[in-house]
Motif scaffolding. Structure first.
Motif, PDB file in Angstrom:
ATOM      1  N   GLU A  29       3.876  -1.350   7.910  1.00  0.00           N
ATOM      2  CA  GLU A  29       4.911  -1.607   6.880  1.00  0.00           C
ATOM      3  C   GLU A  29       6.309  -1.849   7.791  1.00  0.00           C
ATOM      4  O   GLU A  29       7.195  -2.867   7.768  1.00  0.00           O
ATOM      5  N   THR A  30       6.452  -1.031   8.661  1.00  0.00           N
ATOM      6  CA  THR A  30       7.718  -1.016   9.598  1.00  0.00           C
ATOM      7  C   THR A  30       7.677  -2.208  10.568  1.00  0.00           C
ATOM      8  O   THR A  30       8.531  -3.014  10.678  1.00  0.00           O
TER       9      THR A  30
ATOM     10  N   ASN B  33      -4.067  -6.864   3.909  1.00  0.00           N
ATOM     11  CA  ASN B  33      -3.206  -7.180   5.091  1.00  0.00           C
ATOM     12  C   ASN B  33      -3.996  -7.739   6.130  1.00  0.00           C
ATOM     13  O   ASN B  33      -4.599  -7.066   6.867  1.00  0.00           O
TER      14      ASN B  33
ATOM     15  N   SER C 194       4.800   3.420   7.110  1.00  0.00           N
ATOM     16  CA  SER C 194       3.958   3.385   8.189  1.00  0.00           C
ATOM     17  C   SER C 194       3.907   2.344   8.962  1.00  0.00           C
ATOM     18  O   SER C 194       5.059   1.578   9.194  1.00  0.00           O
TER      19      SER C 194
ATOM     20  N   ARG D 208       9.339   5.555  12.659  1.00  0.00           N
ATOM     21  CA  ARG D 208       9.997   4.152  12.278  1.00  0.00           C
ATOM     22  C   ARG D 208      11.102   3.666  13.320  1.00  0.00           C
ATOM     23  O   ARG D 208      10.963   2.652  13.709  1.00  0.00           O
TER      24      ARG D 208
ATOM     25  N   GLN E 191       6.050  -5.022  10.512  1.00  0.00           N
ATOM     26  CA  GLN E 191       6.071  -6.226   9.823  1.00  0.00           C
ATOM     27  C   GLN E 191       7.098  -6.338   9.130  1.00  0.00           C
ATOM     28  O   GLN E 191       7.640  -7.884   8.605  1.00  0.00           O
ATOM     29  N   SER E 192       7.968  -5.313   8.982  1.00  0.00           N
ATOM     30  CA  SER E 192       9.218  -5.746   8.171  1.00  0.00           C
ATOM     31  C   SER E 192      10.277  -6.473   8.915  1.00  0.00           C
ATOM     32  O   SER E 192      11.323  -7.018   8.719  1.00  0.00           O
TER      33      SER E 192
ATOM     34  N   PRO F  47      -1.709   5.141   5.552  1.00  0.00           N
ATOM     35  CA  PRO F  47      -0.660   4.297   5.711  1.00  0.00           C
ATOM     36  C   PRO F  47       0.501   4.564   4.546  1.00  0.00           C
ATOM     37  O   PRO F  47       0.583   3.561   3.757  1.00  0.00           O
ATOM     38  N   THR F  48       0.729   5.530   4.710  1.00  0.00           N
ATOM     39  CA  THR F  48       2.032   6.063   3.518  1.00  0.00           C
ATOM     40  C   THR F  48       3.099   5.299   3.974  1.00  0.00           C
ATOM     41  O   THR F  48       3.502   4.749   5.108  1.00  0.00           O
ATOM     42  N   ALA F  49       4.320   5.781   3.064  1.00  0.00           N
ATOM     43  CA  ALA F  49       5.527   5.008   3.098  1.00  0.00           C
ATOM     44  C   ALA F  49       6.088   5.309   4.486  1.00  0.00           C
ATOM     45  O   ALA F  49       6.015   6.140   5.228  1.00  0.00           O
TER      46      ALA F  49
ATOM     47  N   LEU G  97      -5.224  -0.923   2.798  1.00  0.00           N
ATOM     48  CA  LEU G  97      -4.790  -2.105   3.904  1.00  0.00           C
ATOM     49  C   LEU G  97      -5.589  -3.480   3.650  1.00  0.00           C
ATOM     50  O   LEU G  97      -5.504  -4.190   4.485  1.00  0.00           O
TER      51      LEU G  97
END
Length: 263
Positions: A92-93, A123, A89, A63, A95-96, A85-87, A120
């Motif tokens: 997620e990171t 997405n 990923s 991350r 694109q946040s 793609p778990t927490a 996914l």
């Protein structure tokens, strides 16, 4: 927390054989694993109780590195040996921070690929490829990325599944040579430098999966960055690479982490 897999596991998946990607998901407290994965993970934890904390440290580095790369202006990510793609990923990171980031997830394991495509599917900026990271030309050709612009290459907890005979340093060099200046590389790698006996037990356990492990020294991990500029603080313990307030720095040495850039 786990689930029956009906929404993310295709029917043809063998749920009775442990899978390295799902075992990793279990270490992270994820929901994408089955009884066989949990049994293998619990056996490993019995031998090495710090393993879940080590895996969380590895994900924490991922991350931090992804956010750092986005901050450097990179908007394309090539995640090699992506697993599930778990927490926390890569998609997620990244694109946040910037929703326009594009991610290509690559894994040789058809089980991980099948799960990832299901997870996914909604997405549009993520592509999941089944491919062999050792074949850089094929992976880059299939990625669809704009290779005239910098790409962030993520080799996080994957090169220790590449044997010495496959020349891991040569693999990194091939991607380096195929990408433009400004491209960045993030690598984490398991090591036996601090706890050789526990590491040996862990290697033996992973022989039950399709991905046996080769642990390497700090010097060997540093050699993977040949031709790249290592960014501060260099090759360090997972928790020592640009830690933030969420980083548990009490985790002992089980793997190295670093980020390099092609100038």
């Amino acid at each position: 927390m786990t689930e029956d897999g009906s929404s993310w596991s295709p029917a043809q998946i063998d749920r009775d054989k442990p899978n390295a990607a799902r075992v990793y998901d279990y270490y992270l407290g994820g929901a994408h694993n089955f009884a066989a994965d949990r049994a293998m993970a619990e056996q490993a934890i019995a031998d090495w109780p710090e393993l879940p904390a080590i895996m969380r440290a590895n994900r924490g580095f991922l991350r931090r590195a992804v956010r750092f790369m986005v901050g450097c202006g990179v908007r394309q990510f090539l995640d090699l040996g992506a697993g599930l793609p778990t927490a926390g990923s890569v998609p997620e990171t990244a694109q946040s921070v910037d929703p326009s980031c594009r991610v290509v997830s690559v894994d040789i394991d058809p089980v991980a690929v099948a799960h990832s495509r299901a997870i996914l599917a909604s997405n549009p900026l993520v592509t999941v490829l089944q491919g062999d990271l050792r074949d850089s030309s094929a992976v880059l050709d299939a990625s669809g990325l704009d290779l005239s612009q910098p790409v962030a290459v993520l080799l996080v907890a994957v090169l220790h599944f590449v044997g010495d005979g496959d020349d891991p340093a040569g693999i990194v060099a091939a991607y380096r040579d195929g990408l433009p200046s400004g491209s960045m590389f993030a690598i984490t790698h398991a090591t036996a430098d601090a706890q050789p006996q526990r590491a040996a037990t862990h290697r033996q356990l992973y022989r039950r999966t399709a991905l046996p492990m080769t642990m390497r020294t700090r010097a060997e991990v540093t050699a993977l960055f040949a031709g790249l500029e290592l960014l501060p603080p260099g090759v360090v313990n997972l928790t020592r690479w640009q830690p933030d307030s969420d980083t548990d720095q009490s985790v002992g040495l089980a793997g190295y982490a670093a980020v390099g850039v092609k100038r």
